[in-house]
Design an enzyme around this catalytic site. Structure first.
Site: not given
Length: 491
Positions: A222, A188-189, A279, A167, A230
């Site tokens: 996180m 990133q995941h 951003e 997530w 998550e």
């Protein structure tokens, strides 16, 4: 504190604190809603809830600044604290401690419940009925590439073999009524999982969740270790499982109380141009990149759904506060896991999450006999250099815990008087994240640069440390007591 298990309960808690502002007049999602939200964050005003959004179906709403600093006097982190099941009075250190403690607990897997009666299934739109134009479509900044529908929601994804469900938050931009695109970065995941689908040449099932458990956005931002779930971490944080329901068209589960869920597949190729988007670093850069396409194959939503938005930009806003808490907690857990005595850590919000401050207890020398400050800080730097979360901190300052790193007055005094302008620092070269404008263009495109760790530790007590020139530091106890007694009598 009672856990708040959906966005509406969270908004109710904010309203009870006077930290929610209902806006009944018609508001245009094309820039106006984001401009009001941006203004509220910069002025530390209550979070805006837009009750009437032009161009959207009647009753469809927008909510801004859900994770920004609170307007409640004396409690700037109230929104973040409430989302994590803490009292609104919690400090930055308390919030970090709660997140660290959850890392040490056994994960609590989500609880799958029947879809019948689930709020997120009040309305189910399949196929061509699942059009995006009935919902608010906020254009956040005037130079953005298109409306950004996801700035505070979570993307649910799973590896092809089912071993890892993730997530995470990632910005997502509208292409048309049935297609979206967004950042899917290999660091990133979400990008790691997508690459596994890309490798086998198949589109990746996804679910994009708006609303739901208030802690979703914090945990989704996180830097938990790769492979961590998550939703199970969130269960450990709350001490009870998150209730989830099965999606309509993909084999994924989403929060029971979600406001809106978009389902579909993410293409196995980078077929679209994403960006630009202003951003968290505070700059409206003109960069675009090739990214995969999210197809919209189903949408489910609650009655009178509330769509959250974050108007990211110069600090402090939602895009800083939740990541600060998450990254700080993960670093504390990592350093303590390496046997290093650490009091807390905090990304100073005003630096747009570019600096990290680590504080250590005054008795750290007892835990590390024979180690001087340079050796101690070197060990901290080695740990940071060897982990993903540490490489996310371009500049780190190690200080004694006589200061609160979340207090700008404390922090600036410590940085100005304890950090040598050229000495007592060490750098490590390695991979960096591509969104820190403090690096050169060459470093950003190569994904390689340096992080630096500064030693700001004071001498040991009795070995050259001097008392601070404060009320408590340079006046005798009996005099301080008389002054405080006189103050109390004068009230």
């Amino acid at each position: 504190m009672t856990r708040l298990n959906d966005l509406r309960g969270y908004l109710g808690a904010l309203e009870a604190l006077g930290d929610l502002r209902r806006i009944d007049r018609p508001v245009d999602p094309h820039l106006e809603a984001a401009a009001v939200t941006r203004r509220s964050t910069e002025q530390r005003r209550p979070a805006p809830l837009f009750e009437t959004v032009t161009g959207a179906d009647p009753g469809f709403r927008l909510a801004g600044a859900l994770g920004a600093l609170s307007s409640v006097p004396g409690h700037p982190y109230a929104r973040l604290a409430l989302s994590l099941g803490l009292p609104h009075t919690a400090t930055a250190a308390h919030i970090v401690d709660r997140l660290v403690a959850a890392r040490a607990r056994a994960p609590i897997a989500p609880k799958l419940v029947p879809s019948d009666g689930a709020p997120c299934k009040d309305h189910v739109l399949l196929g061509a009925d699942g059009r995006l134009d009935r919902f608010p479509r906020p254009l956040i900044h005037q130079n953005d590439g298109a409306p950004y529908l996801n700035t505070w929601g979570v993307i649910v994804a799973r590896t092809p073999d089912g071993r890892w469900t993730n997530w995470s938050i990632s910005r997502v931009m509208m292409i048309d009524n049935y297609h979206l695109t967004g950042l899917v970065l290999p660091q990133q995941h979400l990008g790691m999982i997508w690459q596994e689908w890309e490798k086998i040449g198949e589109p990746m099932p996804y679910a994009l969740v708006q609303g739901g458990d208030p802690g979703l956005a914090v945990v989704g931002g996180m830097t938990l270790p790769a492979g961590a779930d998550e939703s199970a971490y969130l269960g450990a944080l709350y001490g009870e499982p998150v209730e989830v329901v099965r999606c309509e068209t993909v084999d994924l589960d989403v929060p029971y109380g979600a406001e809106v869920v978009i389902e579909g597949h993410l293409s196995a190729h980078r077929d679209a141009t994403e960006g630009p988007f202003a951003e968290f670093h505070g700059w409206a850069l003109a960069e675009t990149s090739p990214q995969p396409v999210f197809s919209v194959e189903a949408i489910t939503y609650r009655d009178a759904p509330i769509w959250p938005l974050c108007a990211a930009g110069r600090p402090v806003d939602d895009s800083h506060l939740a990541p600060t808490a998450g990254v700080s907690a993960e670093l504390v857990a990592t350093l303590r896991g390496a046997g290093l005595p650490v009091s807390t850590a905090w990304l100073p919000l005003g630096t747009a999450c570019h600096w990290m401050v680590i504080t250590v207890p005054g008795d750290w020398r007892a835990s590390l006999p024979g180690v001087n400050t340079a050796e101690f800080v070197h060990r901290i730097g080695e740990v940071m250099n060897g982990c993903r979360v540490g490489r996310m901190c371009p500049a780190t300052f190690v200080l004694d815990d006589d200061i609160d790193p979340a207090n700008d007055s404390d922090l600036l005094w410590a940085l100005g008087t304890r950090i040598h302008p050229a000495l007592r620092q060490e750098s490590w070269s390695g991979p960096i994240m591509p969104w820190y404008p403090c690096y050169t263009e060459e470093e950003l495109h190569a994904g390689h640069g340096s992080i630096v760790v500064h030693d700001g530790l004071l001498p040991a007590v009795g070995e050259g440390r001097v008392p601070p020139a404060t009320f408590e530091g340079v006046y005798p106890p009996d005099l301080r007591a008389r002054v405080l007694e006189a103050e109390a009598e004068a009230r």
